[in-house]
Design an enzyme around this catalytic site. Structure first.
Site, PDB file in Angstrom:
ATOM      1  N   GLY A  12      27.815  -8.592  24.440  1.00 12.80           N
ATOM      2  CA  GLY A  12      28.165  -7.321  25.159  1.00 12.80           C
ATOM      3  C   GLY A  12      29.652  -7.370  25.360  1.00 12.80           C
ATOM      4  N   ASP A  13      30.330  -6.449  25.615  1.00 15.11           N
ATOM      5  CA  ASP A  13      31.520  -6.231  26.065  1.00 15.11           C
ATOM      6  C   ASP A  13      32.784  -6.624  25.170  1.00 15.11           C
ATOM      7  OD1 ASP A  13      30.778  -5.206  28.506  1.00 15.11           O
ATOM      8  OD2 ASP A  13      30.426  -7.324  29.554  1.00 15.11           O
ATOM      9  N   LYS A  16      33.773  -2.798  21.995  1.00 16.24           N
ATOM     10  CA  LYS A  16      33.255  -1.796  21.191  1.00 16.24           C
ATOM     11  C   LYS A  16      33.957  -0.404  21.539  1.00 16.24           C
ATOM     12  CE  LYS A  16      29.019  -2.793  22.843  1.00 16.24           C
ATOM     13  NZ  LYS A  16      29.469  -3.996  23.432  1.00 16.24           N
ATOM     14  N   GLY A  17      33.961  -0.109  22.587  1.00 10.23           N
ATOM     15  CA  GLY A  17      34.652   1.073  23.194  1.00 10.23           C
ATOM     16  C   GLY A  17      35.904   1.138  22.548  1.00 10.23           C
ATOM     17  N   GLY A  40      29.453  -0.213  29.737  1.00 12.41           N
ATOM     18  CA  GLY A  40      30.741   0.015  29.906  1.00 12.41           C
ATOM     19  C   GLY A  40      31.793  -0.189  28.974  1.00 12.41           C
ATOM     20  N   HIS A  41      31.910   1.037  28.470  1.00 10.90           N
ATOM     21  CA  HIS A  41      32.915   0.846  27.118  1.00 10.90           C
ATOM     22  C   HIS A  41      34.404   1.292  27.553  1.00 10.90           C
ATOM     23  CE1 HIS A  41      29.414   1.179  24.400  1.00 10.90           C
ATOM     24  NE2 HIS A  41      29.463   0.126  25.225  1.00 10.90           N
ATOM     25  N   GLN A 226      25.699  -2.752  24.551  1.00  8.84           N
ATOM     26  CA  GLN A 226      25.356  -4.350  24.892  1.00  8.84           C
ATOM     27  C   GLN A 226      25.741  -5.051  23.531  1.00  8.84           C
ATOM     28  OE1 GLN A 226      22.767  -1.841  25.754  1.00  8.84           O
ATOM     29  NE2 GLN A 226      23.939  -1.588  27.373  1.00  8.84           N
ATOM     30  N   THR A 302      31.182  -2.452  34.256  1.00  3.91           N
ATOM     31  CA  THR A 302      30.249  -1.599  34.762  1.00  3.91           C
ATOM     32  C   THR A 302      29.779  -2.212  36.154  1.00  3.91           C
ATOM     33  OG1 THR A 302      29.229  -0.962  32.811  1.00  3.91           O
ATOM     34  CG2 THR A 302      27.619  -0.811  34.608  1.00  3.91           C
ATOM     35  N   LEU A 334      42.366 -11.411  20.320  1.00  2.00           N
ATOM     36  CA  LEU A 334      43.104 -12.617  19.761  1.00  2.00           C
ATOM     37  C   LEU A 334      44.357 -12.814  20.741  1.00  2.00           C
ATOM     38  CD1 LEU A 334      43.286 -14.684  17.436  1.00  2.00           C
ATOM     39  CD2 LEU A 334      44.582 -13.147  16.344  1.00  2.00           C
TER      40      LEU A 334
HETATM   41  P1  GDP Z   1      32.751  -2.957  25.340  1.00  2.00           P
HETATM   42  O1  GDP Z   1      31.594  -2.777  26.267  1.00  2.00           O
HETATM   43  O2  GDP Z   1      32.208  -3.778  24.117  1.00  2.00           O
HETATM   44  O3  GDP Z   1      33.206  -1.617  24.981  1.00  2.00           O
HETATM   45  O4  GDP Z   1      33.949  -3.826  25.914  1.00  2.00           O
HETATM   46  P2  GDP Z   1      34.438  -3.604  27.550  1.00  2.00           P
HETATM   47  O5  GDP Z   1      35.133  -2.295  27.409  1.00  2.00           O
HETATM   48  O6  GDP Z   1      33.365  -3.880  28.538  1.00  2.00           O
HETATM   49  O7  GDP Z   1      35.070  -4.867  27.462  1.00  2.00           O
HETATM   50  C1  GDP Z   1      36.424  -5.049  26.582  1.00  2.00           C
HETATM   51  C2  GDP Z   1      37.578  -5.459  27.696  1.00  2.00           C
HETATM   52  O8  GDP Z   1      38.625  -5.865  26.718  1.00  2.00           O
HETATM   53  C3  GDP Z   1      38.040  -3.950  27.979  1.00  2.00           C
HETATM   54  O9  GDP Z   1      38.618  -4.005  29.188  1.00  2.00           O
HETATM   55  C4  GDP Z   1      39.295  -3.429  26.798  1.00  2.00           C
HETATM   56  O10 GDP Z   1      40.435  -2.578  27.529  1.00  2.00           O
HETATM   57  C5  GDP Z   1      39.693  -4.913  26.684  1.00  2.00           C
HETATM   58  N1  GDP Z   1      40.112  -5.058  25.384  1.00  2.00           N
HETATM   59  C6  GDP Z   1      39.578  -4.620  24.121  1.00  2.00           C
HETATM   60  N2  GDP Z   1      40.474  -5.007  23.123  1.00  2.00           N
HETATM   61  C7  GDP Z   1      41.134  -5.992  23.623  1.00  2.00           C
HETATM   62  C8  GDP Z   1      42.301  -6.839  22.940  1.00  2.00           C
HETATM   63  O11 GDP Z   1      42.345  -6.934  21.741  1.00  2.00           O
HETATM   64  N3  GDP Z   1      43.029  -7.485  23.729  1.00  2.00           N
HETATM   65  C9  GDP Z   1      42.872  -7.500  25.336  1.00  2.00           C
HETATM   66  N4  GDP Z   1      43.699  -8.145  25.772  1.00  2.00           N
HETATM   67  N5  GDP Z   1      42.090  -6.665  25.688  1.00  2.00           N
HETATM   68  C10 GDP Z   1      41.174  -6.043  24.986  1.00  2.00           C
HETATM   69  P1  IMO Z   2      28.261  -3.272  26.842  1.00  2.00           P
HETATM   70  O1  IMO Z   2      27.700  -1.922  26.176  1.00  2.00           O
HETATM   71  C1  IMO Z   2      27.467  -7.042  28.753  1.00  2.00           C
HETATM   72  C2  IMO Z   2      23.397  -7.598  30.334  1.00  2.00           C
HETATM   73  C3  IMO Z   2      23.656  -7.864  31.950  1.00  2.00           C
HETATM   74  C4  IMO Z   2      21.967  -8.739  32.074  1.00  2.00           C
HETATM   75  C5  IMO Z   2      21.181  -8.033  31.047  1.00  2.00           C
HETATM   76  C6  IMO Z   2      20.069  -7.093  31.333  1.00  2.00           C
HETATM   77  O2  IMO Z   2      29.427  -2.794  28.004  1.00  2.00           O
HETATM   78  O3  IMO Z   2      28.596  -4.081  26.132  1.00  2.00           O
HETATM   79  P2  IMO Z   2      20.106  -4.409  32.022  1.00  2.00           P
HETATM   80  O4  IMO Z   2      20.986  -3.759  33.130  1.00  2.00           O
HETATM   81  O5  IMO Z   2      20.740  -3.980  30.550  1.00  2.00           O
HETATM   82  O6  IMO Z   2      18.765  -4.683  32.183  1.00  2.00           O
HETATM   83  O7  IMO Z   2      20.666  -6.021  32.157  1.00  2.00           O
HETATM   84  O8  IMO Z   2      22.159  -7.642  29.880  1.00  2.00           O
HETATM   85  N1  IMO Z   2      24.093  -6.182  29.832  1.00  2.00           N
HETATM   86  C7  IMO Z   2      25.253  -6.148  29.428  1.00  2.00           C
HETATM   87  N2  IMO Z   2      26.354  -7.345  29.464  1.00  2.00           N
HETATM   88  N3  IMO Z   2      27.745  -5.730  28.461  1.00  2.00           N
HETATM   89  C8  IMO Z   2      26.694  -4.722  28.303  1.00  2.00           C
HETATM   90  O9  IMO Z   2      27.053  -3.419  27.874  1.00  2.00           O
HETATM   91  C9  IMO Z   2      25.723  -4.828  28.973  1.00  2.00           C
HETATM   92  N4  IMO Z   2      24.536  -4.107  29.329  1.00  2.00           N
HETATM   93  C10 IMO Z   2      23.468  -5.074  29.839  1.00  2.00           C
HETATM   94  O10 IMO Z   2      24.526  -8.312  32.293  1.00  2.00           O
HETATM   95  O11 IMO Z   2      22.548  -9.950  31.695  1.00  2.00           O
HETATM   96 MG    MG Z   3      31.256  -3.397  28.220  1.00  2.00          MG
END
Ligand code: GDP
Ligand code: IMO
Ligand code: MG
Length: 430
Positions: A12-13, A16-17, A40-41, A226, A302, A334
């Site tokens: 996750g994280d 994707k957003g 949290g995207h 995720q 999130t 990167l």
């Molecule tokens: P998601 O859950 O997959 O949408 O990812 P999140 O938004 O939770 O976490 C990704 C974090 O990395 C966010 O704070 C983005 O703004 C940031 N981000 C995305 N791409 C890049 C990148 O290429 N470089 C940097 N430094 N930050 C990035």
């Molecule tokens: P995005 O879409 C990262 C993790 C939680 C925990 C496990 C189970 O932003 O990538 P839950 O609340 O789903 O029952 O928690 O999954 N988790 C994530 N980790 N990014 C997420 O979403 C996540 N959604 C759930 O931290 O380990």
């Molecule tokens: Mg996220």
């Protein structure tokens, strides 16, 4: 074939957003198909940050239609707050921009209460959930007791369903978890307010809508939440989420067939992070991990929790590519690796004196795996201003080429900052 699935290839994280926001400039529809407000995207446009939990990441493109499909667990309270924030920021003006499937599972405050109470009772053994009620909401769906989004608009039937649900939930909350019960009438009052606000977004059959769109050659993006290693069936069980996070879930969650998918884009960071409990072979519980965390600002979108950080894990990435059928990759963040003397990449695991390259599905086994690394020379240059691939420093290019050769699928996108413009296209999207 004009459907593209965007799926997280790690825990996750991955970014994707950002990718979905960038891709949405070329999309007609953007569909969230699983998960809920545990996601949290983050989107960054002109230095302005928007964090979305339930609304699809195409929402900043007014010409795209965003859909929340049947597979999502819909926290109606959080969604109302999110919509209000978007409206206040002038980012959601036309109700036609968002459609919600009548078949989505409604997530209510008691799901969150049960999730949090359960985590607390687990102590050291906790999963480390986001506390957003995801597990309890999917449990209701599986046990065929869930309130569906369409039910919110039938007052009598809703009352009956909630009355029966609360008998069970309140018994658990009061007698097992020793917390306060929920009052039916107050809940009905709250729900009436939420459903009134959300009624304009109601769409009876989003599966039919997506089917027609794909048939007409419209471009549809499916936005995963995720990551693959958090998948309920194929992730690091029990330290996973409660939905299937894989590309196949895009089909099931949206109600369409596989023949319509043009490609599956896997999103991976140039390193690895994880939030919550569970095995993580390349975790760097040291100054390296701390540096990645600080430079990459690795704190949850999130829950604000610190993300555990470590090097890129090619064994796990290849597994994610296999179980999703990922055809193309986006390599994110990167820029965060600038300034490291040495960059490591895990190419195998060592377990019981043997090196293995296939990801072990048993979490117990994965927990005993030690990473086997290849080392790369780092680069010092800041990448965030780079706009052409050829301007990436030599050692950054070598690193990207190594990853590309190892995974044996094309890297279409390289991201070198959170902003839309900080995106290097290796290949066009469609
Ligand atoms: P998601 O859950 O997959 O949408 O990812 P999140 O938004 O939770 O976490 C990704 C974090 O990395 C966010 O704070 C983005 O703004 C940031 N981000 C995305 N791409 C890049 C990148 O290429 N470089 C940097 N430094 N930050 C990035
Ligand atoms: P995005 O879409 C990262 C993790 C939680 C925990 C496990 C189970 O932003 O990538 P839950 O609340 O789903 O029952 O928690 O999954 N988790 C994530 N980790 N990014 C997420 O979403 C996540 N959604 C759930 O931290 O380990
Ligand atoms: Mg996220």
């Amino acid at each position: 074939m004009s459907g593209i699935i965007v799926v997280g290839a790690q825990w996750g994280d991955e970014g994707k957003g950002k990718v979905v926001d960038v891709f949405s400039a070329q999309a007609d529809y953007v569909v969230r198909y699983q998960g809920g407000a545990n996601a949290g995207h983050t989107l960054v446009v002109d230095n302005k940050k928007t964090v979305l939990h339930l609304v699809p990441s195409g929402i900043l493109h007014t010409e795209a239609t965003c859909i929340i499909a049947a597979g999502v667990v819909l926290d109606v309270e959080t969604l109302c707050q999110e919509i209000n924030a978007l409206k206040e920021a002038g980012l959601l003006q036309n109700p036609k921009q968002l459609l919600i499937s009548d078949s989505a599972t409604v997530l209510l405050p008691y799901h969150r209460m049960l999730d949090q109470a359960r985590e607390q009772s687990l102590g050291q053994e906790k999963i480390g959930t986001t506390g957003k009620g995801i597990g309890p909401a999917y449990e209701d769906r599986a046990s065929r007791k869930a309130v569906l989004f369409g039910d919110l608009f039938n007052k009598e039937a809703l009352k009956l369903k909630l009355d029966s649900a609360l008998k069970e939930k309140n018994f658990l909350l009061e007698n097992y978890y020793k917390t306060k019960p929920i009052n039916l009438n107050s809940l009905l009052k709250q729900i009436a307010e939420w459903s009134e606000q959300l009624s304009v977004y109601r769409s009876k059959d989003t599966s039919l809508l997506i089917h027609k769109a794909l048939k007409a050659g419209k471009k549809v993006l499916f936005e995963g939440a995720q990551g693959s290693l958090l998948d309920i069936f194929h992730g690091t069980y029990p330290f996973v989420t409660s939905s299937s996070t894989l590309a196949g879930s895009a089909l099931v969650g949206s109600g369409i067939g596989p023949g319509t998918i043009q490609k599956v884009v896997g999103i991976t960071k140039a390193y690895t992070t994880r939030v919550g409990s569970g095995p993580f072979p390349t975790e760097c519980d040291d100054a390296i991990g701390e540096k990645i965390c600080q430079v990459g600002n690795e704190f949850g979108s999130t829950t604000g929790r610190r993300r555990r950080c470590g090097w890129m894990d090619l064994v796990a990435l290849k597994y994610a590519i296999r179980i999703n059928g990922i055809t193309n990759l986006a390599l994110m963040k990167l820029d965060v690796l600038s300034g490291f003397e040495e960059i490591k990449v895990c190419t195998a695991y060592e377990i019981d004196g043997q090196n293995i390259t296939e990801y072990p599905v048993s979490p117990g086994e994965l927990g005993r795996c030690k990473p086997v690394y290849e080392s790369f020379k780092g680069w010092k240059e800041d990448l965030t201003q780079v706009r052409m691939l050829k301007d990436l420093p030599r050692y950054a290019q070598e690193y990207v080429n190594f990853v590309g050769n190892q995974v044996a699928i094309p890297i279409d996108v390289i991201s070198i900052g959170p902003g839309r413009d900080q995106t290097l296209w290796v290949k066009p999207l469609f």
